[in-house]
Design a protein around this motif. Sequence first.
Motif, PDB file in Angstrom:
ATOM      1  N   GLY A 114      -5.199  -9.060   2.419  1.00  0.00           N
ATOM      2  CA  GLY A 114      -6.190  -8.456   3.382  1.00  0.00           C
ATOM      3  C   GLY A 114      -6.046  -7.161   3.857  1.00  0.00           C
ATOM      4  O   GLY A 114      -6.594  -6.794   4.943  1.00  0.00           O
ATOM      5  N   GLN A 115      -4.918  -6.560   3.528  1.00  0.00           N
ATOM      6  CA  GLN A 115      -4.952  -4.922   4.018  1.00  0.00           C
ATOM      7  C   GLN A 115      -5.969  -3.886   3.594  1.00  0.00           C
ATOM      8  O   GLN A 115      -6.631  -4.334   2.641  1.00  0.00           O
ATOM      9  CB  GLN A 115      -3.457  -4.530   3.409  1.00  0.00           C
ATOM     10  CG  GLN A 115      -2.349  -4.971   4.070  1.00  0.00           C
ATOM     11  CD  GLN A 115      -1.111  -4.595   3.337  1.00  0.00           C
ATOM     12  OE1 GLN A 115      -1.232  -3.677   2.365  1.00  0.00           O
ATOM     13  NE2 GLN A 115       0.014  -4.804   3.696  1.00  0.00           N
ATOM     14  N   ASN A 116      -6.430  -3.447   4.620  1.00  0.00           N
ATOM     15  CA  ASN A 116      -7.547  -2.499   4.423  1.00  0.00           C
ATOM     16  C   ASN A 116      -7.418  -1.064   4.796  1.00  0.00           C
ATOM     17  O   ASN A 116      -6.301  -0.627   5.776  1.00  0.00           O
ATOM     18  CB  ASN A 116      -8.865  -2.894   4.877  1.00  0.00           C
ATOM     19  CG  ASN A 116      -8.567  -3.413   6.607  1.00  0.00           C
ATOM     20  OD1 ASN A 116      -7.581  -3.093   6.977  1.00  0.00           O
ATOM     21  ND2 ASN A 116      -9.824  -3.823   7.191  1.00  0.00           N
ATOM     22  N   LEU A 117      -8.433  -0.264   4.374  1.00  0.00           N
ATOM     23  CA  LEU A 117      -8.081   1.308   4.579  1.00  0.00           C
ATOM     24  C   LEU A 117      -9.524   1.719   4.639  1.00  0.00           C
ATOM     25  O   LEU A 117     -10.607   1.116   4.030  1.00  0.00           O
ATOM     26  CB  LEU A 117      -7.450   1.815   3.403  1.00  0.00           C
ATOM     27  CG  LEU A 117      -7.463   3.513   3.198  1.00  0.00           C
ATOM     28  CD1 LEU A 117      -5.890   3.546   2.432  1.00  0.00           C
ATOM     29  CD2 LEU A 117      -8.512   3.829   2.478  1.00  0.00           C
ATOM     30  N   TYR A 118      -9.670   2.828   5.721  1.00  0.00           N
ATOM     31  CA  TYR A 118     -11.003   3.480   5.699  1.00  0.00           C
ATOM     32  C   TYR A 118     -10.720   4.965   5.429  1.00  0.00           C
ATOM     33  O   TYR A 118      -9.842   5.552   5.819  1.00  0.00           O
ATOM     34  CB  TYR A 118     -11.521   3.349   7.144  1.00  0.00           C
ATOM     35  CG  TYR A 118     -12.806   4.144   7.429  1.00  0.00           C
ATOM     36  CD1 TYR A 118     -14.057   4.054   7.110  1.00  0.00           C
ATOM     37  CD2 TYR A 118     -12.430   5.420   8.207  1.00  0.00           C
ATOM     38  CE1 TYR A 118     -15.148   4.838   7.503  1.00  0.00           C
ATOM     39  CE2 TYR A 118     -13.673   5.788   8.889  1.00  0.00           C
ATOM     40  CZ  TYR A 118     -14.845   5.826   8.297  1.00  0.00           C
ATOM     41  OH  TYR A 118     -15.900   6.532   9.022  1.00  0.00           O
ATOM     42  N   TYR A 119     -11.778   5.604   4.660  1.00  0.00           N
ATOM     43  CA  TYR A 119     -11.794   7.123   4.543  1.00  0.00           C
ATOM     44  C   TYR A 119     -13.161   7.657   4.698  1.00  0.00           C
ATOM     45  O   TYR A 119     -14.112   7.203   4.152  1.00  0.00           O
ATOM     46  CB  TYR A 119     -11.544   7.321   2.959  1.00  0.00           C
ATOM     47  CG  TYR A 119     -11.589   8.536   2.436  1.00  0.00           C
ATOM     48  CD1 TYR A 119     -10.960   9.592   2.763  1.00  0.00           C
ATOM     49  CD2 TYR A 119     -12.749   8.973   1.656  1.00  0.00           C
ATOM     50  CE1 TYR A 119     -11.103  11.082   2.329  1.00  0.00           C
ATOM     51  CE2 TYR A 119     -12.950  10.109   1.248  1.00  0.00           C
ATOM     52  CZ  TYR A 119     -12.012  11.162   1.481  1.00  0.00           C
ATOM     53  OH  TYR A 119     -12.292  12.452   1.378  1.00  0.00           O
ATOM     54  N   GLU A 120     -13.060   8.657   5.616  1.00  0.00           N
ATOM     55  CA  GLU A 120     -14.323   9.572   5.735  1.00  0.00           C
ATOM     56  C   GLU A 120     -13.964  10.812   5.898  1.00  0.00           C
ATOM     57  O   GLU A 120     -12.851  11.055   6.897  1.00  0.00           O
ATOM     58  CB  GLU A 120     -15.056   8.739   6.955  1.00  0.00           C
ATOM     59  CG  GLU A 120     -16.690   9.316   7.058  1.00  0.00           C
ATOM     60  CD  GLU A 120     -17.022  10.891   6.848  1.00  0.00           C
ATOM     61  OE1 GLU A 120     -17.482  11.345   6.089  1.00  0.00           O
ATOM     62  OE2 GLU A 120     -16.380  11.558   7.765  1.00  0.00           O
ATOM     63  N   PRO A 121     -14.137  11.973   5.215  1.00  0.00           N
ATOM     64  CA  PRO A 121     -13.433  13.145   5.346  1.00  0.00           C
ATOM     65  C   PRO A 121     -13.970  14.205   6.261  1.00  0.00           C
ATOM     66  O   PRO A 121     -13.372  15.114   6.245  1.00  0.00           O
ATOM     67  CB  PRO A 121     -13.790  13.540   3.716  1.00  0.00           C
ATOM     68  CG  PRO A 121     -15.347  13.032   3.441  1.00  0.00           C
ATOM     69  CD  PRO A 121     -15.169  11.778   4.125  1.00  0.00           C
ATOM     70  N   MET A 144       0.855  -1.205   0.063  1.00  0.00           N
ATOM     71  CA  MET A 144      -0.057   0.008  -0.060  1.00  0.00           C
ATOM     72  C   MET A 144       0.788   1.033  -0.044  1.00  0.00           C
ATOM     73  O   MET A 144       1.644   1.374   0.837  1.00  0.00           O
ATOM     74  CB  MET A 144      -1.011  -0.007   1.217  1.00  0.00           C
ATOM     75  CG  MET A 144      -1.788   1.078   1.337  1.00  0.00           C
ATOM     76  SD  MET A 144      -2.762   1.243   2.989  1.00  0.00           S
ATOM     77  CE  MET A 144      -3.394  -0.333   2.974  1.00  0.00           C
ATOM     78  N   GLN A 145       0.435   2.047  -0.863  1.00  0.00           N
ATOM     79  CA  GLN A 145       1.307   3.663  -0.915  1.00  0.00           C
ATOM     80  C   GLN A 145       0.126   4.619  -0.937  1.00  0.00           C
ATOM     81  O   GLN A 145      -0.844   4.454  -1.574  1.00  0.00           O
ATOM     82  CB  GLN A 145       2.332   3.596  -1.963  1.00  0.00           C
ATOM     83  CG  GLN A 145       3.123   4.722  -2.241  1.00  0.00           C
ATOM     84  CD  GLN A 145       4.335   4.771  -3.233  1.00  0.00           C
ATOM     85  OE1 GLN A 145       5.313   4.050  -2.632  1.00  0.00           O
ATOM     86  NE2 GLN A 145       4.095   5.193  -4.275  1.00  0.00           N
ATOM     87  N   LEU A 146       0.550   5.708  -0.261  1.00  0.00           N
ATOM     88  CA  LEU A 146      -0.474   6.722  -0.146  1.00  0.00           C
ATOM     89  C   LEU A 146       0.232   8.023  -0.287  1.00  0.00           C
ATOM     90  O   LEU A 146       1.114   8.375  -0.061  1.00  0.00           O
ATOM     91  CB  LEU A 146      -1.334   6.779   1.166  1.00  0.00           C
ATOM     92  CG  LEU A 146      -1.871   5.392   1.773  1.00  0.00           C
ATOM     93  CD1 LEU A 146      -2.223   5.471   3.133  1.00  0.00           C
ATOM     94  CD2 LEU A 146      -3.102   5.186   0.989  1.00  0.00           C
ATOM     95  N   THR A 147      -0.529   8.830  -1.255  1.00  0.00           N
ATOM     96  CA  THR A 147      -0.043  10.229  -1.575  1.00  0.00           C
ATOM     97  C   THR A 147      -1.161  11.121  -1.211  1.00  0.00           C
ATOM     98  O   THR A 147      -2.294  11.019  -1.860  1.00  0.00           O
ATOM     99  CB  THR A 147       0.395  10.600  -2.833  1.00  0.00           C
ATOM    100  OG1 THR A 147       1.523   9.407  -3.335  1.00  0.00           O
ATOM    101  CG2 THR A 147       1.077  11.708  -3.248  1.00  0.00           C
ATOM    102  N   ILE A 195      -9.065  -2.510  10.918  1.00  0.00           N
ATOM    103  CA  ILE A 195      -8.778  -1.602   9.849  1.00  0.00           C
ATOM    104  C   ILE A 195      -7.500  -1.083  10.115  1.00  0.00           C
ATOM    105  O   ILE A 195      -7.164  -0.427  10.870  1.00  0.00           O
ATOM    106  CB  ILE A 195      -9.911  -0.353   9.490  1.00  0.00           C
ATOM    107  CG1 ILE A 195     -11.271  -0.966   9.296  1.00  0.00           C
ATOM    108  CG2 ILE A 195      -9.318   0.343   8.341  1.00  0.00           C
ATOM    109  CD1 ILE A 195     -12.442  -0.267   9.128  1.00  0.00           C
ATOM    110  N   ASP A 196      -6.585  -1.429   8.936  1.00  0.00           N
ATOM    111  CA  ASP A 196      -5.115  -0.959   9.022  1.00  0.00           C
ATOM    112  C   ASP A 196      -4.793   0.400   9.070  1.00  0.00           C
ATOM    113  O   ASP A 196      -3.988   1.101   9.981  1.00  0.00           O
ATOM    114  CB  ASP A 196      -4.201  -1.610   7.983  1.00  0.00           C
ATOM    115  CG  ASP A 196      -4.286  -3.177   8.207  1.00  0.00           C
ATOM    116  OD1 ASP A 196      -4.031  -3.466   9.151  1.00  0.00           O
ATOM    117  OD2 ASP A 196      -4.574  -3.886   7.038  1.00  0.00           O
ATOM    118  N   VAL A 197      -5.319   1.084   8.109  1.00  0.00           N
ATOM    119  CA  VAL A 197      -5.100   2.669   7.861  1.00  0.00           C
ATOM    120  C   VAL A 197      -6.390   3.416   7.790  1.00  0.00           C
ATOM    121  O   VAL A 197      -7.406   3.223   7.152  1.00  0.00           O
ATOM    122  CB  VAL A 197      -4.247   2.748   6.692  1.00  0.00           C
ATOM    123  CG1 VAL A 197      -4.181   4.348   6.472  1.00  0.00           C
ATOM    124  CG2 VAL A 197      -2.859   1.865   6.761  1.00  0.00           C
TER     125      VAL A 197
END
Length: 260
Positions: free
Chosen positions: A140-147, A1-4, A161-163
């Motif tokens: 199985g890595q996971n990510l959650y987004y709510e702004p 996973m990479q995030l910018t 949840i990982d990130v």
Amino acid sequence: MQLTWYDSNSWLIEMAGKRILLDPWLVGDLIFGNLSWLIKGTKKTNFPIPENIDLILLSQGLEDHAHPETLKILDRNIPVVASPNAEKVVKGLGYTQITSLAHHQTYTFANRLQIKAVPGSPIGPQLVENGYILKDLETGQNLYYEPHGYHSPSIKQDAPIDVLLTPVVGITFLGLIPFLKGQKKALELCQWVQPQYILQSAAGNDTDFEGVLTSILQPEGTIEAFRQLLTQNNLSTQVLQLKPGEPFTPELKQRNVISV
């Protein structure tokens, strides 16, 4: 996973071998409903448009999530996953592959990435927009987004949840009405899903705002204060605010999840 992070709500998420552009505002100014006197955002840095985008993911139909100028310059053939409200925006701009997700619906992209819509931010009395949980079906890595910091208790069923990509520093109108929910809700979220990382999203330092509303917007909390809250509550979550435009690869530990 990479995030910018591209400041504001804009992210490039690279996971499951795919490049997902989330709520992109990359060019032009941010103006709501042509009311520049109310609030206007101007980016200090013009980031290059990311190449080879596999999917556009939109959480809301408002301009700071479905930014018209940015969406106009992207390839209309890129698949889009959107809230029902954001679907109207991209459909009007001529996008050809649109999947609209209602709350609790899931969509699997390229047999590798699962996207689940969860209840997010209320926009007016009868509209609740989307948050998302993204999961790499291989690792199985996971990510959650709510702004905006509105977290539905329903996401507990997806723990851990990982990130997390969500506000840590809140913003209020005159210190009374939350615009972005911050410390208290972010702590509750961490207690629910035990993340390895929480990355500050929404408001950043690479955008200048002007207009009537700017005089009544006030920050709530700091990242350092939130770190202390995590420690006080025996949470090992790392909290970071990324530098806009610089890729970040979280060092994720393998979890052993036992179903009860």
